[in-house]
Design a protein around this motif. Structure first.
Motif, PDB file in Angstrom:
ATOM      1  N   UNK A  71      -5.605   0.602   7.865  1.00 28.97           N
ATOM      2  CA  UNK A  71      -4.712  -0.520   7.584  1.00 28.97           C
ATOM      3  C   UNK A  71      -3.551  -0.089   6.687  1.00 28.97           C
ATOM      4  N   UNK A  72      -3.861   0.695   5.672  1.00 26.32           N
ATOM      5  CA  UNK A  72      -2.818   1.144   4.751  1.00 26.32           C
ATOM      6  C   UNK A  72      -1.847   2.099   5.446  1.00 26.32           C
ATOM      7  N   UNK A  73      -2.346   2.822   6.456  1.00 25.31           N
ATOM      8  CA  UNK A  73      -1.475   3.743   7.174  1.00 25.31           C
ATOM      9  C   UNK A  73      -0.262   3.072   7.791  1.00 25.31           C
ATOM     10  N   UNK A  74      -0.401   1.784   8.142  1.00 22.93           N
ATOM     11  CA  UNK A  74       0.728   1.062   8.727  1.00 22.93           C
ATOM     12  C   UNK A  74       1.895   0.990   7.757  1.00 22.93           C
ATOM     13  N   UNK A  75       1.590   0.800   6.476  1.00 17.47           N
ATOM     14  CA  UNK A  75       2.669   0.730   5.481  1.00 17.47           C
ATOM     15  C   UNK A  75       3.379   2.073   5.353  1.00 17.47           C
ATOM     16  N   UNK A  76       2.643   3.147   5.533  1.00 20.83           N
ATOM     17  CA  UNK A  76       3.252   4.470   5.423  1.00 20.83           C
ATOM     18  C   UNK A  76       4.106   4.790   6.646  1.00 20.83           C
ATOM     19  N   UNK A  77       3.829   4.088   7.752  1.00 19.87           N
ATOM     20  CA  UNK A  77       4.632   4.262   8.957  1.00 19.87           C
ATOM     21  C   UNK A  77       6.012   3.639   8.803  1.00 19.87           C
ATOM     22  N   UNK A  78       6.093   2.487   8.115  1.00 21.75           N
ATOM     23  CA  UNK A  78       7.345   1.740   8.073  1.00 21.75           C
ATOM     24  C   UNK A  78       8.104   1.872   6.757  1.00 21.75           C
ATOM     25  N   UNK A  79       7.432   2.289   5.681  1.00 19.58           N
ATOM     26  CA  UNK A  79       8.069   2.293   4.365  1.00 19.58           C
ATOM     27  C   UNK A  79       9.270   3.207   4.269  1.00 19.58           C
ATOM     28  N   UNK A  80       9.097   4.490   4.585  1.00 23.14           N
ATOM     29  CA  UNK A  80      10.212   5.436   4.428  1.00 23.14           C
ATOM     30  C   UNK A  80      11.334   5.221   5.442  1.00 23.14           C
ATOM     31  N   UNK A  81      11.063   4.814   6.690  1.00 23.54           N
ATOM     32  CA  UNK A  81      12.187   4.493   7.580  1.00 23.54           C
ATOM     33  C   UNK A  81      13.015   3.298   7.090  1.00 23.54           C
ATOM     34  N   UNK A  82      12.341   2.279   6.501  1.00 25.75           N
ATOM     35  CA  UNK A  82      13.094   1.158   5.926  1.00 25.75           C
ATOM     36  C   UNK A  82      13.993   1.667   4.804  1.00 25.75           C
ATOM     37  N   UNK A  83      13.434   2.527   3.953  1.00 26.25           N
ATOM     38  CA  UNK A  83      14.227   3.131   2.876  1.00 26.25           C
ATOM     39  C   UNK A  83      15.411   3.895   3.468  1.00 26.25           C
ATOM     40  N   UNK A  84      15.165   4.665   4.516  1.00 21.84           N
ATOM     41  CA  UNK A  84      16.240   5.443   5.137  1.00 21.84           C
ATOM     42  C   UNK A  84      17.304   4.562   5.761  1.00 21.84           C
ATOM     43  N   UNK A  85      16.886   3.440   6.364  1.00 23.85           N
ATOM     44  CA  UNK A  85      17.860   2.525   6.961  1.00 23.85           C
ATOM     45  C   UNK A  85      18.729   1.884   5.890  1.00 23.85           C
ATOM     46  N   UNK A  86      18.129   1.540   4.747  1.00 22.04           N
ATOM     47  CA  UNK A  86      18.901   0.972   3.641  1.00 22.04           C
ATOM     48  C   UNK A  86      19.825   2.011   3.006  1.00 22.04           C
TER      49      UNK A  86
END
Length: 448
Positions: A386-401
């Motif tokens: 479950x926690x792995x999902x956050x690691x999938x989206x966290x850094x790409x969101x940071x990169x998009x911002x």
């Protein structure tokens, strides 16, 4: 008379043997109880810890060096690709490190530890060498070899190398786990220095540098597989998910809130591992320091993975975990003030310590919340998946911002990462409150 007496004797012997045989047939369960209890030491236990350390060095330690790849891809190898898209490679790696955990945890509980480790080891070495064959500018090739191949193989190796600690340690489990996960930090020191140096060497280049790192990983995994041993008997083949089992786990409020806390925390926690080298290069930090910035971060992480774990056995896991999360959030926000070499180095070292403490305290936390060791693999696997999902989206969101045209704007992504970690702290505080309430209710006993 004698016949009757002999008959009585015979009947007496048979009846006695019957009485003795039945208890004997029921004896194995209680007899094995002392053997199931972890020995908290011994040669086999410490050799297993050494092997698990090597696995962590070669898996999570290798992933900790992705910041080098992020910087190299952004500025040279995949310069036509946005930082956000490049970070998907690393985030998929992290996601796959955690996502298969529920299946891998079930396999661990069922006694397939060595099969999983051998499969993951072979796949990891093959994937690294396949990465060395990719062509410059070919994003999909890098994504397949590094994102999917390395990520999946690390997913097979990561969780079992943590869960095996519970086979050998109970009272010293937090310290033993801290020693094991310090391997990831040490790998995060060695691999960034190795890759940065080799990428910059004209006689080596990308392909040869990746192959050298693959050779290091292969050698360590061979030794690790030879050292690690299991102790507890397997539970046999059983369903990973059962209705009663899931309802029991879902009813554990402390466990559920701890997963929510880890989910939110991990959205922002791994951003510096991906972007700190790029941040340093973009803030006029000297090239030499920029090259070593991830090594500095992981050096701090090494201490953070050991010292708090030693204290956790005495002071409690939550009492070390909550400050580690809060300090990590504060250090992310402090990047606003880190505009020179000294500031970036200070944040790197301190964030390495606090984030290392957090990462290393999660497995013993899940062990603390688990009331039945036969569920440990499943509970850890479910939580990691479950926690792995956050690691999938966290850094790409940071990169998009971060990627605003051709300029890098750091303020919005830093706020995003810091707020996520603060939210994780709040959820973990709720988890602690529920766990304390459980202990109070249990201490009162049936009469309460």
């Amino acid at each position: 008379m004698s016949n009757r007496q002999g008959t009585n004797t015979t009947l007496s012997d048979n009846s006695r043997s019957d009485l003795v045989e039945k208890p004997d047939s029921d004896e194995p369960a209680p007899v094995t109880i002392p053997d199931v209890s972890p020995p908290d030491g011994g040669l086999t236990a410490w050799l297993t810890i050494a092997g698990a350390w090597m696995v962590q060095f070669s898996t999570f330690g290798y992933l900790n060096a992705f910041g080098v790849y992020q910087d190299f891809y952004t500025r040279a190898f995949l310069s036509h690709v946005s930082p956000s898209n490049i970070s998907w490679i690393g985030s998929v790696q992290l996601f796959l490190m955690y996502a298969p955990a529920v299946i891998v945890g079930g396999a661990f509980d069922s006694g397939y530890f060595h099969y999983v480790q051998l499969t993951g080891s072979l796949l990891l070495v093959v994937s690294i060498f396949m990465l060395s064959l990719v062509q410059q500018g070919q994003y999909y090739q890098v994504f397949l070899a590094q994102g999917l191949g390395i990520g999946l193989s690390v997913g097979l190796l990561f969780l079992p190398s943590l869960s095996i600690v519970a086979h050998h340690f109970r009272r010293k489990r937090a310290l033993a786990t801290g020693l094991v996960v310090s391997g990831a930090s040490c790998g995060g020191i060695v691999f960034p220095i190795l890759l940065n140096r080799l990428f910059a060497d004209p006689s080596m280049g990308f392909a040869s540098a990746v192959r050298v790192s693959g050779g290091v990983v292969a050698a360590l995994l061979v030794i690790a597989n030879a050292l690690m041993r299991t102790r507890l008997p397997s539970k046999g083949r059983r369903a990973v998910f059962t209705r009663d089992g899931l309802l029991h786990i879902a009813g554990d409020g402390a466990y559920v809130w701890s997963i929510a806390g880890a989910f939110c925390t991990n959205l922002g926690l791994f951003v510096p591992f991906f972007y700190l080298q790029l941040f340093a290069a973009d803030h006029a930090v000297t090239p030499t320091v920029t090259t070593y910035i991830l090594a500095i971060l992981n050096a701090g992480s090494t201490l953070g993975r050991i010292l708090p774990m030693a204290l956790a056995d005495r002071l409690g896991v939550y009492n070390m975990l909550l400050p580690a999360i809060l300090i990590s959030a504060g250090l992310v926000f402090s990047l606003f003030a880190a505009t020179n070499t000294a500031g970036v180095v200070s944040v790197a070292a301190l964030f390495g310590f606090s984030s290392g403490a957090y990462v290393s305290l999660i497995p013993p936390l899940l062990g603390t919340l688990c009331t039945d060791l036969s569920e440990l693999g499943l509970r850890m696997g479910l939580a990691f998946s479950l926690v792995g999902t956050s690691m999938l989206i966290g850094t790409p969101i940071f990169g998009a911002l971060l990627d605003m045209g051709r300029t890098l704007v750091w303020s919005q992504p830093i706020v995003f990462a810091g707020v996520c970690i603060v939210a994780g702290f709040a959820c973990m505080a709720v988890s602690r409150a529920l766990y304390v309430r459980r202990l109070v209710v249990r201490s009162r006993g049936p009469s309460a």
